[in-house]
Write an enzyme that holds these catalytic residues in place. Sequence first.
Site, short mmCIF file in Angstrom:
data_model
loop_
_atom_site.label_atom_id
_atom_site.label_comp_id
_atom_site.label_asym_id
_atom_site.label_seq_id
_atom_site.Cartn_x
_atom_site.Cartn_y
_atom_site.Cartn_z
N GLU A 65 39.94 61.56 74.40
CA GLU A 65 38.74 61.50 73.55
C GLU A 65 37.65 60.56 74.07
O GLU A 65 37.06 59.81 73.31
CB GLU A 65 39.11 61.07 72.11
CG GLU A 65 40.09 61.99 71.45
CD GLU A 65 40.39 61.61 70.00
OE1 GLU A 65 39.85 60.60 69.53
OE2 GLU A 65 41.16 62.33 69.36
N GLU A 84 47.73 69.46 70.12
CA GLU A 84 47.93 68.81 68.81
C GLU A 84 47.67 69.81 67.69
O GLU A 84 46.97 69.51 66.72
CB GLU A 84 47.00 67.59 68.66
CG GLU A 84 47.13 66.60 69.80
CD GLU A 84 46.27 65.34 69.64
OE1 GLU A 84 45.71 65.13 68.55
OE2 GLU A 84 46.18 64.58 70.62
#
Length: 594
Positions: free
Chosen positions: A155, A260
């Site tokens: 991220e 995820e």
Amino acid sequence: MKRLLLVFTLLILVLPMTDMTEAQDTAVSLREFAAQNNIYIGAAAWTQHLDVPEHSEILGREFNMLTPEHEAKFCMISSARGEYDFGRVDELVEFAEAHDMAIHGHTLIWHSCSPDWVENGNFTRDEAIEVLKEHITTVVSRYKGRIKYWDVVNEVFDGAELRDTVWLRTIGPEYIEMAYQFAHEADPDALLLYNDYGAEGINDKSDAIYAMAQDFVNRGIPLNGIGLQSHFDLGGINFASIAENVARIGELGLEVQFTEVDIKYLGDTDEDILRRQARDYYHLMEVCLDADNCTAFIVWGVSDQFTWLRSPDYFNNPTVQPLLFSDDYQAKPAYFALMDILMRRVGATSILSDDAIAAILNDPVAEVALPDATFTDPNQLAPDSVPGVAYYAPMGVTITLDGDLSDWGNVPRVTVDKGTLDGPGAESYEFAVAVDDTNLYFMANVTDPNVMFGEFGAGDWYQTDSVEFYINATGNLAAASYEPGVVQIGILAENATQPAAPLYGGGSSDTITVSIAAVETETGYIIEASVPLVSDIWNITPEHMGVLGFQTHLNGSSGSGRDAKFIWSAADTQDQSWTNPSLFGQLIFWDKNQ
Ligand code: XIL
């Protein structure tokens, strides 16, 4: 006239859950069939749940990859420089090894979980590089040869820009490639991923990640793949766009993993939500299986009861059920949908019947009972249409594409003057459809005082004067997303002044040869089009009372974008046919000699 009552047999009921839970007893597992499809099926886990027998049993039985959900992150293992506590990570790694699972290491560098001693360390650039190297080297070498994949950095994009982090501030953007270099030096065999969210399909963020990956590949920075987190909202997934992104990453020689996966929604859960969630899981897995470079599909937890999305700190829906197993460890429809596609892809007999998987993939459609066919004019070649629901298209009619409507003769015409926008861009249009043995013919006679010619680009063609028609020849009128055999065809008024190709929408890659004639008239313009009945994408054999899905729209502009939008099908009240073919109406072939 024969009495005619059409009752369509499209009634598809949601499969009762009991049918599926019985199927669960069979001795198949996701991991067995994932392996046969050459992918990993993974789950995120916490050590605290390893002691829950049902949880561990499912984790080891169904999954062949394990991701530490939180306990391997920097802030979780290091309370001071040089001090590490690997106890929990060791437990997860040992569990995985004992169950012959690959390990997906998550994650070395993440802004949300940097220890305080890093965040507040006031390091110089050189010191920060040392700290980065020490951490990555310590963790990666400890599990050298045991952790197969590492999310090295997580991220670091905020939209298309690099996120403001302690590393960016102290080291500069090079910290990212340094992280990969350090990880590679520590374990040259580990496969190194970049992981992020909101970059699954094509968008500014995924463009930026792609550009970084391309640059790394070109310069030999050791990057092996991209993790697409895939925290999705139910029904909001653009699978075609994800497939496109996966493909372009593949062209760089990189792997993709869905790292995820969970599928969330607001509010309570009911059977329909679980069914649609199963459908989304199925189509996401389909994207992975269709792509050679997709190597893992990892769900963000095993049982709904432990999902991070229930937490007030995150999605905060205390009852959301985003995963494959329920709170009480029962396999959910999403589990069976994944089993189904994994099994069918390798030619195994699925644990779900054809009807059961169809009930997951297709929206249930109410029985449509059409009224008796009527003929307002006895010379009509087909019955009156049922407004917004069914259009009867006469068989055995051949049309010459010349903008002259005289050969449409007694083919019934329908006027459409309502939709979602009612501005001055158009007043109304009438359309008609007919077929012969080789073509389907469509015409639109548009009343438009101010015809616009070609002032918009292909991307937003529907902002200018244009007619659209849609065909679903799959036989499944309930299909809620575009699949092969469903097309949206747009035809610009511009064809009246210079030939332009038809435009295809609907998120489908299907195209077909459509022939067009267009002329300007005193009151607007006319479009005639013909579509072959036999093509790469369908083989339509008209027979009396045979049904296709059908829709038509009109876009009207008075100079600055679309201000009129007329829609034929009554089911499409929100201008959504371009993405959802279950909103089409029906085209019914009519043989006047029957
Ligand atoms: C989350 C965990 O699921 C939570 O339990 C924890 O409190 C915070 O981290 N993107 C990521 C994951 O890369 O590491 C995050 O996991 C979810 C979002």
